[in-house]
Design a protein around this motif. Sequence first.
Motif, PDB file in Angstrom:
ATOM      1  N   ARG A 105     -14.104  10.368 -69.940  1.00 15.33           N
ATOM      2  CA  ARG A 105     -12.654  10.296 -70.218  1.00 15.33           C
ATOM      3  C   ARG A 105     -12.249   8.896 -70.660  1.00 15.33           C
ATOM      4  O   ARG A 105     -11.342   8.732 -71.468  1.00 15.33           O
ATOM      5  CB  ARG A 105     -11.868  10.748 -68.991  1.00 15.33           C
ATOM      6  CG  ARG A 105     -12.015  12.259 -68.751  1.00 15.33           C
ATOM      7  CD  ARG A 105     -11.453  12.620 -67.420  1.00 15.33           C
ATOM      8  NE  ARG A 105     -12.166  11.870 -66.383  1.00 15.33           N
ATOM      9  CZ  ARG A 105     -12.638  12.381 -65.268  1.00 15.33           C
ATOM     10  NH1 ARG A 105     -12.470  13.645 -65.020  1.00 15.33           N
ATOM     11  NH2 ARG A 105     -13.270  11.656 -64.388  1.00 15.33           N
ATOM     12  N   VAL A 106     -12.926   7.870 -70.147  1.00 15.64           N
ATOM     13  CA  VAL A 106     -12.669   6.502 -70.598  1.00 15.64           C
ATOM     14  C   VAL A 106     -13.121   6.357 -72.048  1.00 15.64           C
ATOM     15  O   VAL A 106     -12.412   5.778 -72.880  1.00 15.64           O
ATOM     16  CB  VAL A 106     -13.383   5.474 -69.686  1.00 15.64           C
ATOM     17  CG1 VAL A 106     -13.282   4.073 -70.256  1.00 15.64           C
ATOM     18  CG2 VAL A 106     -12.819   5.535 -68.274  1.00 15.64           C
ATOM     19  N   ILE A 107     -14.282   6.902 -72.359  1.00 15.13           N
ATOM     20  CA  ILE A 107     -14.799   6.857 -73.734  1.00 15.13           C
ATOM     21  C   ILE A 107     -13.844   7.598 -74.665  1.00 15.13           C
ATOM     22  O   ILE A 107     -13.574   7.142 -75.782  1.00 15.13           O
ATOM     23  CB  ILE A 107     -16.227   7.429 -73.801  1.00 15.13           C
ATOM     24  CG1 ILE A 107     -17.162   6.592 -72.920  1.00 15.13           C
ATOM     25  CG2 ILE A 107     -16.720   7.496 -75.242  1.00 15.13           C
ATOM     26  CD1 ILE A 107     -18.530   7.206 -72.703  1.00 15.13           C
ATOM     27  N   GLN A 108     -13.304   8.704 -74.210  1.00 18.53           N
ATOM     28  CA  GLN A 108     -12.331   9.466 -74.995  1.00 18.53           C
ATOM     29  C   GLN A 108     -11.149   8.591 -75.388  1.00 18.53           C
ATOM     30  O   GLN A 108     -10.732   8.573 -76.548  1.00 18.53           O
ATOM     31  CB  GLN A 108     -11.846  10.669 -74.185  1.00 18.53           C
ATOM     32  CG  GLN A 108     -10.753  11.465 -74.861  1.00 18.53           C
ATOM     33  CD  GLN A 108     -10.157  12.535 -73.951  1.00 18.53           C
ATOM     34  OE1 GLN A 108     -10.506  12.655 -72.784  1.00 18.53           O
ATOM     35  NE2 GLN A 108      -9.237  13.311 -74.493  1.00 18.53           N
ATOM     36  N   VAL A 109     -10.625   7.832 -74.441  1.00 20.24           N
ATOM     37  CA  VAL A 109      -9.484   6.952 -74.718  1.00 20.24           C
ATOM     38  C   VAL A 109      -9.884   5.842 -75.679  1.00 20.24           C
ATOM     39  O   VAL A 109      -9.169   5.535 -76.639  1.00 20.24           O
ATOM     40  CB  VAL A 109      -8.925   6.363 -73.400  1.00 20.24           C
ATOM     41  CG1 VAL A 109      -7.905   5.272 -73.681  1.00 20.24           C
ATOM     42  CG2 VAL A 109      -8.313   7.469 -72.543  1.00 20.24           C
ATOM     43  N   LEU A 110     -11.054   5.227 -75.450  1.00 20.79           N
ATOM     44  CA  LEU A 110     -11.503   4.136 -76.312  1.00 20.79           C
ATOM     45  C   LEU A 110     -11.707   4.585 -77.758  1.00 20.79           C
ATOM     46  O   LEU A 110     -11.444   3.837 -78.697  1.00 20.79           O
ATOM     47  CB  LEU A 110     -12.796   3.522 -75.769  1.00 20.79           C
ATOM     48  CG  LEU A 110     -12.659   2.722 -74.483  1.00 20.79           C
ATOM     49  CD1 LEU A 110     -14.035   2.347 -73.939  1.00 20.79           C
ATOM     50  CD2 LEU A 110     -11.811   1.479 -74.697  1.00 20.79           C
ATOM     51  N   THR A 119     -15.121  14.145 -77.855  1.00 24.32           N
ATOM     52  CA  THR A 119     -15.951  13.094 -77.260  1.00 24.32           C
ATOM     53  C   THR A 119     -17.261  13.680 -76.754  1.00 24.32           C
ATOM     54  O   THR A 119     -18.309  13.035 -76.842  1.00 24.32           O
ATOM     55  CB  THR A 119     -15.198  12.412 -76.101  1.00 24.32           C
ATOM     56  OG1 THR A 119     -13.900  12.046 -76.556  1.00 24.32           O
ATOM     57  CG2 THR A 119     -15.933  11.179 -75.617  1.00 24.32           C
ATOM     58  N   ALA A 120     -17.210  14.893 -76.256  1.00 25.86           N
ATOM     59  CA  ALA A 120     -18.404  15.533 -75.693  1.00 25.86           C
ATOM     60  C   ALA A 120     -19.507  15.705 -76.727  1.00 25.86           C
ATOM     61  O   ALA A 120     -20.682  15.824 -76.372  1.00 25.86           O
ATOM     62  CB  ALA A 120     -18.034  16.881 -75.077  1.00 25.86           C
ATOM     63  N   GLN A 121     -19.169  15.669 -78.002  1.00 29.37           N
ATOM     64  CA  GLN A 121     -20.186  15.774 -79.044  1.00 29.37           C
ATOM     65  C   GLN A 121     -21.187  14.623 -78.972  1.00 29.37           C
ATOM     66  O   GLN A 121     -22.326  14.757 -79.389  1.00 29.37           O
ATOM     67  CB  GLN A 121     -19.546  15.806 -80.425  1.00 29.37           C
ATOM     68  CG  GLN A 121     -18.722  17.044 -80.677  1.00 29.37           C
ATOM     69  CD  GLN A 121     -17.969  16.979 -81.996  1.00 29.37           C
ATOM     70  OE1 GLN A 121     -18.145  16.057 -82.781  1.00 29.37           O
ATOM     71  NE2 GLN A 121     -17.120  17.954 -82.238  1.00 29.37           N
TER      72      GLN A 121
END
Length: 153
Positions: A105-110, A119-121
């Motif tokens: 979820r942090v990566i999603q925001v970044l 992002t899950a890809q």
Amino acid sequence: MCNLKLSDIDSDRMLIHVEQGKGKKDRKIILAPGLLELLRDYWREARPEGWLFPGKPKINPMSPRQLNRAFTSAKQMAGIAKPATLHTLRHSFATHLLEANTDVRVIQVLLGHAKLTTTAQYTHVATRTIRDVVSPFEALRRPQDRTVKRSLE
């Protein structure tokens, strides 16, 4: 990156403000200390005004085409023959964060993704992360099962 202004660099909070980035959304991204030093060195040398990376003419930001050309030149100067694009850098950033166990979820925001599924890809390439996961089955095993396993080896 093309549209970054000097004012977008927040060295006090170690953030970069991205206006109208991917998906035409504003967001904050992390500013690594090493990158801040490189940007300061660049600023001392180039003394850009307004746009961090000005184009031609300097009153305009660098175009995506100019950025791609600079990336290709840098890749060649570094002796990198492997095919790579600017998107490869974004993909690598996400993959390294996943492999460092950063919450998706942090990566999603970044990355500025609206949906977690986007992002899950990136997770399909984070094989080290998958390999290091301990199965809940291991926690359920009884002590005598471990003894049996050792005797079978």
